[in-house]
Design a protein around this motif. Structure first.
Motif, PDB file in Angstrom:
ATOM      1  N   THR A  96      45.202  31.842  32.082  1.00  0.00           N
ATOM      2  CA  THR A  96      43.927  32.394  31.629  1.00  0.00           C
ATOM      3  C   THR A  96      42.817  31.905  32.538  1.00  0.00           C
ATOM      4  O   THR A  96      42.916  30.829  33.137  1.00  0.00           O
ATOM      5  N   THR A  97      41.759  32.693  32.646  1.00  0.00           N
ATOM      6  CA  THR A  97      40.596  32.287  33.429  1.00  0.00           C
ATOM      7  C   THR A  97      39.334  32.679  32.684  1.00  0.00           C
ATOM      8  O   THR A  97      39.378  33.460  31.733  1.00  0.00           O
ATOM      9  N   GLY A  98      38.236  32.156  33.176  1.00  0.00           N
ATOM     10  CA  GLY A  98      36.942  32.555  32.660  1.00  0.00           C
ATOM     11  C   GLY A  98      36.546  33.872  33.291  1.00  0.00           C
ATOM     12  O   GLY A  98      37.372  34.574  33.892  1.00  0.00           O
ATOM     13  N   CYS A  99      35.272  34.205  33.187  1.00  0.00           N
ATOM     14  CA  CYS A  99      34.825  35.482  33.741  1.00  0.00           C
ATOM     15  C   CYS A  99      33.334  35.415  34.044  1.00  0.00           C
ATOM     16  O   CYS A  99      32.642  34.498  33.622  1.00  0.00           O
ATOM     17  N   TYR A 100      32.880  36.401  34.786  1.00  0.00           N
ATOM     18  CA  TYR A 100      31.478  36.465  35.134  1.00  0.00           C
ATOM     19  C   TYR A 100      30.697  37.204  34.065  1.00  0.00           C
ATOM     20  O   TYR A 100      31.084  38.280  33.635  1.00  0.00           O
ATOM     21  N   ILE A 125      43.044  37.214  30.770  1.00  0.00           N
ATOM     22  CA  ILE A 125      44.441  36.796  30.839  1.00  0.00           C
ATOM     23  C   ILE A 125      45.041  37.390  32.096  1.00  0.00           C
ATOM     24  O   ILE A 125      44.986  38.604  32.313  1.00  0.00           O
ATOM     25  N   ASP A 126      45.619  36.533  32.939  1.00  0.00           N
ATOM     26  CA  ASP A 126      46.217  36.978  34.197  1.00  0.00           C
ATOM     27  C   ASP A 126      47.332  37.984  33.925  1.00  0.00           C
ATOM     28  O   ASP A 126      48.172  37.767  33.055  1.00  0.00           O
ATOM     29  N   GLY A 127      47.319  39.068  34.655  1.00  0.00           N
ATOM     30  CA  GLY A 127      48.355  40.077  34.500  1.00  0.00           C
ATOM     31  C   GLY A 127      48.056  41.116  33.442  1.00  0.00           C
ATOM     32  O   GLY A 127      48.765  42.110  33.328  1.00  0.00           O
ATOM     33  N   ARG A 132      39.162  42.931  31.764  1.00  0.00           N
ATOM     34  CA  ARG A 132      37.765  42.717  31.398  1.00  0.00           C
ATOM     35  C   ARG A 132      37.641  41.404  30.642  1.00  0.00           C
ATOM     36  O   ARG A 132      38.599  40.879  30.106  1.00  0.00           O
ATOM     37  N   CYS A 133      36.418  40.935  30.593  1.00  0.00           N
ATOM     38  CA  CYS A 133      36.122  39.727  29.838  1.00  0.00           C
ATOM     39  C   CYS A 133      36.090  40.088  28.359  1.00  0.00           C
ATOM     40  O   CYS A 133      35.185  40.768  27.896  1.00  0.00           O
ATOM     41  N   LEU A 134      37.129  39.671  27.618  1.00  0.00           N
ATOM     42  CA  LEU A 134      37.270  40.058  26.217  1.00  0.00           C
ATOM     43  C   LEU A 134      37.410  38.844  25.314  1.00  0.00           C
ATOM     44  O   LEU A 134      37.851  37.784  25.750  1.00  0.00           O
ATOM     45  N   VAL A 135      37.048  39.042  24.059  1.00  0.00           N
ATOM     46  CA  VAL A 135      37.395  38.098  22.999  1.00  0.00           C
ATOM     47  C   VAL A 135      38.611  38.703  22.319  1.00  0.00           C
ATOM     48  O   VAL A 135      38.558  39.834  21.839  1.00  0.00           O
TER      49      VAL A 135
END
Length: 159
Positions: A96-100, A125-127, A132-135
């Motif tokens: 997992t990563t953060g986002c802009y 989530i990678d892959g 998109r940046c989601l909750v």
């Protein structure tokens, strides 16, 4: 014609209203009070057995899971869990990563409680084809996280 227009406007307003986010209180579970079982190494967890062993301390999530994780590169984090009743380890979401966001980069966020099966993740989530940046809202079921809802990550809803 007025009835059709009124129905159309009603449907548009109904669809644009944000639905309520899942709440921790809606997924209660009893917290395990017994002695944690020793971590059981298997072919899936062997490579990160030290990381799994480190998390086997206390119930963090869904009544009987201890949570932790490890870094997997710049801003990358892989959350893991150990079932304190069985000793079995699982990878929760993968990398997992953060986002802009508007104000710059935000780290991934994880929200959970010992007495709830709800697990909330905000980030990427990678892959995942939807990068998109989601909750994302998950519920623990039989050792797996099942996605029950997702929304754009503008901010986390109040819990």
């Amino acid at each position: 014609m007025k009835k059709i227009m009124a129905l159309f406007l009603f449907l548009i307003s109904f669809l644009t209203v944000a639905h309520a986010a899942p709440q921790f209180k809606d997924y209660p579970v009893d917290v395990y009070k017994g002695k944690p079982r020793a971590f059981v190494v298997d072919k899936d967890t062997r490579s990160f057995r030290t990381r799994f062993k480190e998390v086997c301390r206390q119930v963090d999530f869904a009544g009987h899971y201890a949570l932790g994780g490890f870094g997997c590169g710049t801003s990358c984090f892989a959350p893991i869990a150990v079932n304190l009743k069985s000793g079995k380890g699982v990878y929760l979401l993968g990398a997992t990563t953060g986002c802009y966001k508007e104000n710059g980069f935000v780290d991934p966020e994880y929200h959970y409680k010992p007495n709830s099966r709800l697990f909330i993740f905000a980030g990427v989530i990678d892959g995942d084809p939807d990068e998109r940046c989601l909750v994302r809202y998950y519920v623990e079921q039989n050792g797996k996280l099942v996605l029950i809802d997702k929304q754009l990550f503008t901010k986390l809803p109040e819990q």
